[in-house]
Each structure stands twice: as C-alpha cells, then as structure tokens.
Design a protein around this motif. Structure first.
Motif, PDB file in Angstrom:
ATOM      1  N   LEU A 231       0.819  -1.202   0.000  1.00  0.00           N
ATOM      2  CA  LEU A 231       0.000   0.000   0.000  1.00  0.00           C
ATOM      3  C   LEU A 231       0.858   1.258   0.000  1.00  0.00           C
ATOM      4  O   LEU A 231       1.839   1.360   0.735  1.00  0.00           O
ATOM      5  CB  LEU A 231      -0.926   0.010   1.214  1.00  0.00           C
ATOM      6  CG  LEU A 231      -1.920  -1.158   1.318  1.00  0.00           C
ATOM      7  CD1 LEU A 231      -2.732  -1.045   2.605  1.00  0.00           C
ATOM      8  CD2 LEU A 231      -2.833  -1.194   0.111  1.00  0.00           C
ATOM      9  N   PHE A 232       0.479   2.187  -0.852  1.00  0.00           N
ATOM     10  CA  PHE A 232       1.080   3.517  -0.941  1.00  0.00           C
ATOM     11  C   PHE A 232       2.610   3.497  -1.076  1.00  0.00           C
ATOM     12  O   PHE A 232       3.318   4.229  -0.368  1.00  0.00           O
ATOM     13  CB  PHE A 232       0.683   4.355   0.289  1.00  0.00           C
ATOM     14  CG  PHE A 232      -0.798   4.386   0.542  1.00  0.00           C
ATOM     15  CD1 PHE A 232      -1.654   5.024  -0.337  1.00  0.00           C
ATOM     16  CD2 PHE A 232      -1.328   3.750   1.653  1.00  0.00           C
ATOM     17  CE1 PHE A 232      -3.025   5.038  -0.102  1.00  0.00           C
ATOM     18  CE2 PHE A 232      -2.701   3.761   1.900  1.00  0.00           C
ATOM     19  CZ  PHE A 232      -3.551   4.404   1.010  1.00  0.00           C
ATOM     20  N   PRO A 233       3.154   2.688  -1.958  1.00  0.00           N
ATOM     21  CA  PRO A 233       4.610   2.699  -2.120  1.00  0.00           C
ATOM     22  C   PRO A 233       5.064   3.865  -2.981  1.00  0.00           C
ATOM     23  O   PRO A 233       4.331   4.343  -3.850  1.00  0.00           O
ATOM     24  CB  PRO A 233       4.876   1.369  -2.838  1.00  0.00           C
ATOM     25  CG  PRO A 233       3.664   1.190  -3.698  1.00  0.00           C
ATOM     26  CD  PRO A 233       2.505   1.711  -2.872  1.00  0.00           C
ATOM     27  N   VAL A 239       9.857  -1.021  -6.444  1.00  0.00           N
ATOM     28  CA  VAL A 239      10.906  -1.845  -7.064  1.00  0.00           C
ATOM     29  C   VAL A 239      11.397  -2.915  -6.097  1.00  0.00           C
ATOM     30  O   VAL A 239      11.572  -4.076  -6.472  1.00  0.00           O
ATOM     31  CB  VAL A 239      12.073  -0.955  -7.538  1.00  0.00           C
ATOM     32  CG1 VAL A 239      13.261  -1.809  -7.978  1.00  0.00           C
ATOM     33  CG2 VAL A 239      11.624  -0.056  -8.681  1.00  0.00           C
ATOM     34  N   ARG A 240      11.601  -2.538  -4.829  1.00  0.00           N
ATOM     35  CA  ARG A 240      12.038  -3.521  -3.833  1.00  0.00           C
ATOM     36  C   ARG A 240      10.998  -4.626  -3.655  1.00  0.00           C
ATOM     37  O   ARG A 240      11.337  -5.810  -3.543  1.00  0.00           O
ATOM     38  CB  ARG A 240      12.315  -2.830  -2.493  1.00  0.00           C
ATOM     39  CG  ARG A 240      13.583  -1.992  -2.470  1.00  0.00           C
ATOM     40  CD  ARG A 240      13.987  -1.650  -1.043  1.00  0.00           C
ATOM     41  NE  ARG A 240      12.965  -0.858  -0.362  1.00  0.00           N
ATOM     42  CZ  ARG A 240      12.930   0.469  -0.374  1.00  0.00           C
ATOM     43  NH1 ARG A 240      13.856   1.154  -1.032  1.00  0.00           N
ATOM     44  NH2 ARG A 240      11.972   1.114   0.276  1.00  0.00           N
ATOM     45  N   VAL A 245       9.082 -10.248  -4.431  1.00  0.00           N
ATOM     46  CA  VAL A 245       8.044 -11.185  -4.857  1.00  0.00           C
ATOM     47  C   VAL A 245       8.550 -12.083  -5.972  1.00  0.00           C
ATOM     48  O   VAL A 245       8.247 -13.287  -6.008  1.00  0.00           O
ATOM     49  CB  VAL A 245       6.779 -10.421  -5.294  1.00  0.00           C
ATOM     50  CG1 VAL A 245       5.755 -11.369  -5.928  1.00  0.00           C
ATOM     51  CG2 VAL A 245       6.158  -9.703  -4.101  1.00  0.00           C
ATOM     52  N   ALA A 246       9.317 -11.541  -6.893  1.00  0.00           N
ATOM     53  CA  ALA A 246       9.829 -12.350  -8.007  1.00  0.00           C
ATOM     54  C   ALA A 246      10.750 -13.457  -7.516  1.00  0.00           C
ATOM     55  O   ALA A 246      10.886 -14.493  -8.184  1.00  0.00           O
ATOM     56  CB  ALA A 246      10.565 -11.457  -9.004  1.00  0.00           C
ATOM     57  N   ARG A 247      11.363 -13.281  -6.351  1.00  0.00           N
ATOM     58  CA  ARG A 247      12.302 -14.277  -5.825  1.00  0.00           C
ATOM     59  C   ARG A 247      11.668 -15.277  -4.869  1.00  0.00           C
ATOM     60  O   ARG A 247      12.357 -16.126  -4.312  1.00  0.00           O
ATOM     61  CB  ARG A 247      13.451 -13.555  -5.110  1.00  0.00           C
ATOM     62  CG  ARG A 247      14.313 -12.719  -6.051  1.00  0.00           C
ATOM     63  CD  ARG A 247      15.335 -11.895  -5.289  1.00  0.00           C
ATOM     64  NE  ARG A 247      16.126 -11.065  -6.182  1.00  0.00           N
ATOM     65  CZ  ARG A 247      17.014 -10.162  -5.774  1.00  0.00           C
ATOM     66  NH1 ARG A 247      17.198  -9.973  -4.474  1.00  0.00           N
ATOM     67  NH2 ARG A 247      17.692  -9.452  -6.652  1.00  0.00           N
ATOM     68  N   LEU A 248      10.358 -15.187  -4.671  1.00  0.00           N
ATOM     69  CA  LEU A 248       9.696 -16.117  -3.762  1.00  0.00           C
ATOM     70  C   LEU A 248       9.815 -17.557  -4.260  1.00  0.00           C
ATOM     71  O   LEU A 248       9.509 -17.858  -5.411  1.00  0.00           O
ATOM     72  CB  LEU A 248       8.209 -15.753  -3.631  1.00  0.00           C
ATOM     73  CG  LEU A 248       7.874 -14.450  -2.904  1.00  0.00           C
ATOM     74  CD1 LEU A 248       6.385 -14.182  -2.976  1.00  0.00           C
ATOM     75  CD2 LEU A 248       8.342 -14.501  -1.455  1.00  0.00           C
ATOM     76  N   LYS A 249      10.238 -18.445  -3.366  1.00  0.00           N
ATOM     77  CA  LYS A 249      10.382 -19.848  -3.749  1.00  0.00           C
ATOM     78  C   LYS A 249       9.031 -20.543  -3.909  1.00  0.00           C
ATOM     79  O   LYS A 249       8.951 -21.604  -4.536  1.00  0.00           O
ATOM     80  CB  LYS A 249      11.223 -20.579  -2.697  1.00  0.00           C
ATOM     81  CG  LYS A 249      12.672 -20.103  -2.648  1.00  0.00           C
ATOM     82  CD  LYS A 249      13.485 -20.909  -1.640  1.00  0.00           C
ATOM     83  CE  LYS A 249      14.932 -20.446  -1.611  1.00  0.00           C
ATOM     84  NZ  LYS A 249      15.746 -21.214  -0.631  1.00  0.00           N
ATOM     85  N   ASN A 287       9.433  -7.245 -16.708  1.00  0.00           N
ATOM     86  CA  ASN A 287      10.797  -7.758 -16.638  1.00  0.00           C
ATOM     87  C   ASN A 287      11.099  -8.509 -15.338  1.00  0.00           C
ATOM     88  O   ASN A 287      12.011  -9.327 -15.286  1.00  0.00           O
ATOM     89  CB  ASN A 287      11.800  -6.606 -16.795  1.00  0.00           C
ATOM     90  CG  ASN A 287      11.747  -5.987 -18.177  1.00  0.00           C
ATOM     91  OD1 ASN A 287      11.419  -6.661 -19.155  1.00  0.00           O
ATOM     92  ND2 ASN A 287      12.046  -4.703 -18.273  1.00  0.00           N
ATOM     93  N   PHE A 288      10.333  -8.229 -14.289  1.00  0.00           N
ATOM     94  CA  PHE A 288      10.563  -8.902 -13.013  1.00  0.00           C
ATOM     95  C   PHE A 288      10.076 -10.352 -13.030  1.00  0.00           C
ATOM     96  O   PHE A 288      10.490 -11.153 -12.198  1.00  0.00           O
ATOM     97  CB  PHE A 288       9.841  -8.149 -11.890  1.00  0.00           C
ATOM     98  CG  PHE A 288      10.480  -6.841 -11.530  1.00  0.00           C
ATOM     99  CD1 PHE A 288      11.475  -6.775 -10.565  1.00  0.00           C
ATOM    100  CD2 PHE A 288      10.101  -5.678 -12.170  1.00  0.00           C
ATOM    101  CE1 PHE A 288      12.067  -5.572 -10.228  1.00  0.00           C
ATOM    102  CE2 PHE A 288      10.686  -4.462 -11.849  1.00  0.00           C
ATOM    103  CZ  PHE A 288      11.676  -4.411 -10.878  1.00  0.00           C
TER     104      PHE A 288
END
Length: 417
Positions: A231-233, A239-240, A245-249, A287-288
């Motif tokens: 929320l509200f980033p 980006v962080r 999330v892209a690295r979640l196993k 791209n993520f």
C-alpha cells in the motif's frame, strides 16, 4: 495375509507406529474420491506409474487400476501416500490421507516403495523435457536400456506428451519418433493450464490510491490465491517489493501469478506516491517476472491487471474501447502473459475521492461469481469489456479506456480444476 500396517491413519504410520495385522482393502469411497480429484493428465501419470504393478490390466482406466490394486492388497495408506506424492498432489495427501509432504519424504527412505524407480524417474524427467531433449532421450534409451524400457519411456513421454506449466514445457505440436515395434506417435497435450495447487499462486496487489485493496484482497483470497498487499509505495519501495516477490520460492509449487496495480500515472508509466515524472515504467513491470528473471514462473500464466489514473496534461483520447495505441504500453513478449490495462482521466477522481475503480469492481464481481468462474478467463474479460462499454455509454464524464492483450497458449480457468 499380514502386513506392517498403521494404528490409526497414514500419519501414525509415517511416524513409525506399526502393528502387524490383516490388511483390509481401502474403502471404495476413498478410491472414488481420489479418482474424482484427478484431471486427465494426472490420470495418465497414475496409469504410467502403476503399469508394472498390473501388467495384465486390459484397459487403461484409473478406476479399474485402483480396484485391481486394492483387490490384490497392494494399496495401503503408505502406498497411496507414495503414489500421490509422486504425482505432486500434496493437497490430496492432507485432504484424503491426513498426512503431508514432509512426512512422506521422511518415510520414503525407510519404507518399501511400491512404484518402479524407473517410472518415477521418467515421470520426473518428463516434466523438464522439451521436444529436442525428448528425441535425444528416446534415441539413447533405444541403445542402452532395451525394448521394454524404451516402450515405457515412449509411453510416458511421447504417447502422453504431458504438458505441464513448468519450465521447458513441450510445445503443443505433433512429435514423430520412430521406435522399434511400436511405430510413431503423436503427443497428446492439454488445452488448459493446470490450476490445482493450493494456493493457486501469489496475488500481488499494489494500491497507491487506497480505494481498492480491500475489495481485491477478499476476491483473490476467495479464488484461493495467497494475497500480498503493498500500500502507498513510492517508486523505490515498489521496485524492492517486485524484486522480493519475483524471488519467492513458493512460485515453484504454485500454478499461477497475478499482479494488480492501481496508481496515478501517464501513458508510459505510473507515479506511485511520487509527485514527479517519469515514475515507474509499465514496461519494466514484466521484466521482473520473465522466465529469465523468475524461472519458477516459466510456462505458467502471469496475469497483470492495471488501473492507471492518467494525470491531466498527459491524457490522450482513445475513442474505441478495445483500440490500442502501441505507444500506450507494449505487451510483454514472453508467453503465458495476460495484460489488462484500464485508463481513466485522473480528474474524475476529484469528484469522488473514495470511489473504487469501476473496471476493478466489475472485474472482481465477475471473478467471484460462481457461474462465471466456470468460464475461460478470456470469456470473462469479454463480459468485462461489455460492462465497461455500457458504463461509458451511461457515464460520459467517466470514460474508461481498456487495453487487453495476451500471449496465453491455453485456456485458463481461475479455479481449482
């Protein structure tokens, strides 16, 4: 006949509580439940894994297979656990047998295994083979393992042609391989994405406005997704979050991924909570989660729903609901992507600061409808277009523009199938 059997249930057995007693057959109701839970591909996998156990079974039918194994006293909670584990139906381990993946993995080295190690290996290898590797494997098996194993390999990989959602999925086209005594064969492939994991996948909700996160959370939890809200980033925080999330196993065990993004922006990107341009390019979003950046999502459906409130001064009229200007946002070029972008002039928000996006409201209404959930997702989005069109007709001051493109290769149903 006596066997080492469990005291109470499969979990007790796997914990080591043993008792010598007469083996009773597995209840027919339990076998029926297992059969009903399997789709066509999984039934093919079960038949392949158990083929050596009942070589005299005349017909390839899961029900007859389970009955035959039961009548021959080959089914126990342990053997059923092994079978479901090899098929990666961890949800059925819990639901039907009251055990889990960890317990089965701990028991496998200690207990006699029912399934052929060769057929287990072929099943695991098949999940990661592409067409070229398939041809090479069958050729090598012909030279090294003999006719019977070649037949088994071909039976599993060529005749079945199982197409999973994992990386390096076999392409949906004919594969012709010459094998002695059996001739050529064509790969049979599924025409829909596998949607059976529990949960179905991660749903990342990024809400920079604050009006829709609650509604979206309720909807996608009801659809059996693991919901994660941001929320509200600002742009840096966004980006962080995307990197994390892209690295979640968990993606490895899940069948789908959803990203929903709500923000102010322009035609090229979103501003998040940053008041200055250029903000975050929508083109970067994909791209993520490409196969290179997130291998666990390769071959699995990736769905992006974006509500962009375009700031005054950057708005360009788009008179057609479905007409898409290539400069608005390009579709991610990888396979298995659905990209739905709704744009509304941000000045409309000034009249009602707390109102939800009609695009997102209509979307969630359709997705949560039990009758609509039986439809292919693209059919649902056609109905969404109709709702947006009607909204625009009756609300001339609030004109939504929708861009919908996709590279899906199969039908997608947002329900456990």
């Amino acid at each position: 006949m006596t066997w080492l059997f469990c005291l109470n249930n499969a979990e007790d057995f796997l914990k080591g509580q043993w008792l010598v007693m007469t083996v009773y057959r597995v209840p027919a109701a339990l076998l029926h439940q297992i059969e009903q839970e399997l789709d066509a591909e999984e039934k093919e996998t079960m038949l392949f894994l158990c083929r050596d156990l009942v070589p005299d079974l005349p017909a390839a039918n899961v029900r007859k297979l389970l009955v035959a194994l039961n009548e021959r006293e080959m089914l126990t909670p342990v053997s059923l656990s092994e079978l479901l584990y090899r098929m990666k139906r961890f949800d059925l381990l819990k639901k039907v047998l009251g055990t889990g993946r960890t317990a089965v993995e701990a028991s496998l080295p200690r207990c006699p295994q029912m399934l052929s190690k060769y057929r287990v290996l072929m099943t695991e290898i098949n999940e990661d083979l592409d067409k070229e590797d398939l041809s090479s494997l069958v050729f090598l098996l012909m030279n090294d393992l003999g006719t019977s194993h070649v037949k088994a390999a071909k039976e599993k990989v060529v005749n079945k042609g199982r197409l999973t959602n994992g990386a390096c999925a076999i392409q949906a086209e004919q594969i012709h391989i010459s094998v002695p005594e059996t001739g050529g064969a064509q790969a049979q492939v599924s025409n829909k994405y596998r949607m059976q994991s529990q949960p179905l996948g991660v749903c990342l909700i990024i809400d920079c406005i604050g009006n829709d996160a609650g509604m979206l959370t309720v909807t996608f939890k009801a659809l059996c997704f693991e919901v994660r809200c941001c929320l509200f980033p600002n742009v840096d925080s966004l980006v962080r979050e995307l990197y994390e999330v892209a690295r979640l196993k968990q993606h490895k065990d899940y069948d789908c991924f959803v990203c929903i993004l709500v923000s102010r922006g322009n035609h090229q990107g979103i501003f998040c909570t940053n008041p200055i341009v250029p903000g975050f390019s929508l083109e970067r979003l994909k791209n993520f989660f490409t196969g290179d950046a997130c291998p666990y999502l390769s071959g699995k459906p990736k769905l992006f729903f974006i509500q962009n409130y375009v700031e005054p001064g950057t708005w360009q009229e788009n008179p057609s609901l479905l007409e898409a200007d290539g400069d608005l946002c390009t579709i991610p070029q990888g396979a298995d992507v659905l990209w739905s972008l709704s744009m509304l002039n941000a000045s409309n928000m000034e009249r009602s600061q707390s109102s939800s996006s009609y695009y997102l409201s209509a979307l969630t209404e359709l997705l949560i409808d039990p009758h609509k959930r039986k439809l292919h997702l693209l059919d649902i989005l056609v109905e969404l277009n109709s709702k947006i069109y009607e909204w625009n007709r009756t609300n001339p001051r609030d004109q939504y523009s929708v861009l919908l493109k996709h590279t899906l290769r199969k039908k997608l149903f947002l329900s456990v199938s």
